[in-house]
Design an enzyme around this catalytic site. Sequence first.
Site, PDB file in Angstrom:
ATOM      1  CG  HIS A   1      57.950  35.741  15.048  1.00  0.00           C
ATOM      2  ND1 HIS A   1      57.760  36.774  15.939  1.00  0.00           N
ATOM      3  CD2 HIS A   1      59.259  35.378  15.175  1.00  0.00           C
ATOM      4  CE1 HIS A   1      58.901  37.026  16.568  1.00  0.00           C
ATOM      5  NE2 HIS A   1      59.828  36.172  16.123  1.00  0.00           N
ATOM      6  CD  GLU A   2      61.193  32.357  14.177  1.00  0.00           C
ATOM      7  OE1 GLU A   2      62.213  32.893  13.702  1.00  0.00           O
ATOM      8  OE2 GLU A   2      60.974  32.298  15.386  1.00  0.00           O
TER       9      GLU A   2
ATOM     10  CG  HIS B   1      62.690  37.247  22.362  1.00  0.00           C
ATOM     11  ND1 HIS B   1      64.040  36.955  22.384  1.00  0.00           N
ATOM     12  CD2 HIS B   1      62.193  36.695  21.233  1.00  0.00           C
ATOM     13  CE1 HIS B   1      64.339  36.225  21.316  1.00  0.00           C
ATOM     14  NE2 HIS B   1      63.245  36.060  20.597  1.00  0.00           N
TER      15      HIS B   1
END
Length: 746
Positions: A331-332, A421
């Site tokens: 993800h990051e 988010h």
Amino acid sequence: MRKALALTGITLLVSGGLAVSATSVSAAPPSTPSLLTAADTALKDNVKAVKGSALDRFTAYSSKKLDNGSGVVRYERTYRGLRVDGGDLIIRVGKDGAYTGSSNGLKAPLSLEVTPKVTAAKAKSLASGAFSGKITATGTPELFVDANSGSGRLAWETVVTGWAKDGQTPSKLHVITDALTGAAIGSYDEIETIAGEGSSIYSGTVGVDTTLSGSTYSLIDPSHGNGRTCDMNNGSSTCTTFTDADNVWGTGTNASRQSAAIDAHFGAAKTFDYFLNVHGRNGIFGTGAGVPSRVHYGNAYVNAFWDGAQMTYGDGTGNANPLVALDVAGHEMSHGVTENVVPGGLTYSGESGGLNEATSDIFGSMVEFYADTTADPGDYDIGEKIDINGDGSPLRYMYNPTLDGSSHGCWSTSTNSVDVHYSSGVANHFFFDLAEGTGQTAYGTSPVCGAAEPVTGIGRDKAEKIWFRALDTYFVSNTKYVNTTTPSNTARAYSLAAAADLYGECGTEYKAVQAAWTAVNVAGSDYCPVGNDFSVAASPASVATDRGETVTTTLATTSTNGTAETIDLTASGVPADVTVTFDPASVTAGESSTVTIVTPESLGTGTYPITFTGTSPSVSHSTSFTLGINSPAGCSGTNADDVAIPDNTTVTSDISLAGCTITPSSSSKVEVHIVHTYIGDLVVSLVAPDGSAYTLQSRTGGSTDNIDQTYSVNVSGENPDGIWKLRVQDAASIDTGYINSWTLSL
């Protein structure tokens, strides 16, 4: 903003004050000069398609040849020498170098003054006041044009560097301030983070690539761009590369500091391999360079973050549970891909920010599937291993985003206003439905929104390729789910274009993309034919002419499905005394007709929408055409002299139309550009030579800044010869401004 580094020379094309500066950059492999030259030419010839003005300049950010021989070049835009955030664009050309399309986030060409009323010192002070935590430095504010809404406004961007409230998370807060009023526009943190409470080491027993020097092995990966993994020793500054004597690392438990390092090293390698082998991207940065991974960061630090250059992992509560799960790493690092593909990344707020986060969730999950480990098999739960909630539940659920209690699983008018988010849930839900389908699946039950039809998934392999293609070839920085001002700049439109590129228009995959977006309440005007069907289009779609003249356009039809049928052609919305004829009046699908439009001398100045309709035995389709009637010589004018508008004062600006003898139009045009904060203070009127006043705007618009609008007004009863005035009354205190320019066309 993070920018790619220029690598090669510059070419310059100039047309009517418009310059195109082409540079191959590190965000993608360098392209052949022919692609850049073709894209430069296409941009110059189609500058209206990307809402270019004579004061714009364009510099190529990245370029890429596609497997079918076509090419894509991304450009950044400046306006009057200032960076335009949200002004990036894409030019697409075919293998023959001809223009095939573009992506653009502006709804109209930029037209604004670039002299700030708020000083840089004041902007710096306001930015420092917006920071929560310990400030270590406040950068020099940069004046730029904020066009993320689709319209431009002058703003300051100030980067405030320091530490967040926890004292361990680094922060690079970009604060955006209106340069005319000092109002806060927004902010975003350059450090992308994910909070969590880890409870175990996740990767299991895996193979890793290391470097041998003498008799010592180091966690430096020569197979993946020499990415290294180092030990922060529970601090925040020095990081020591891990070494070992026998190349057997860790114990699978946190008792060995190497165990978390192997998880991070493995995650970096698998993410690199995923983008290279699945999408043909040479690592996160597109250059083949590896990603540094820093583990054991801080004291009891329950975060992991991407800072634009490297990954950093904390050890969790009590320094006992490192946050090195595979989907967290994927993800990051996918944030790194997004910000290197799209100049500066997808804007980190509202729906664009939701697409940014969703892209990382999507690819983080796909990395997990790609790695295919028994310890952490692929799924559509985000952060399920790090136990962020302390109860074993994931951070987010792609198959039903609302299960986390905050995410939007269906688009609504409030989606643009929630945390990124949570707005990410719409795209996450779409992707799951596209890959796996709706209803009960092996990964969870996915609902549809409203009365949408069920979706049959096309599988992860096709879904991930469509999403990456849309990101790589179509998305610009302010792409959204729903965009009423620029309907083409949406994730639905771009992912459909990507599906058409990869698998054909209106095929199974294309229709699955349509259905999956509809299932999350993101509608579109895209259409796939059934039975005997055709399309119709006018070329050109608009013509401007003098009154009394005759113009033509070509109405082309294309058979899109089934058998080509006979199509009868008609026109509607035709102004009085205008004649429209078709030659021929009926065609077979695939043929064209010449449309002749004869205008009378009496037709007033203005634009007139006309609809052409084709009707076959099976179906009917229409296309729009715009007829523009010019003002005669001497019957239009512009005043570009600034006129100050003090508080509680009435001012005027004059245009002389001496010698104009026509009867003014019932839809005469008044184009007005006023720079003023809080336009709800203003009454704006057109005053005819005889003193008659026509109100254009009366204290509407509230706190909105600036008037940039064209009004239609019926002045057909006025004598046009004489002095026309734009009268502006400021009816309140505090906010002031000035008339920038105005144009009258009778």
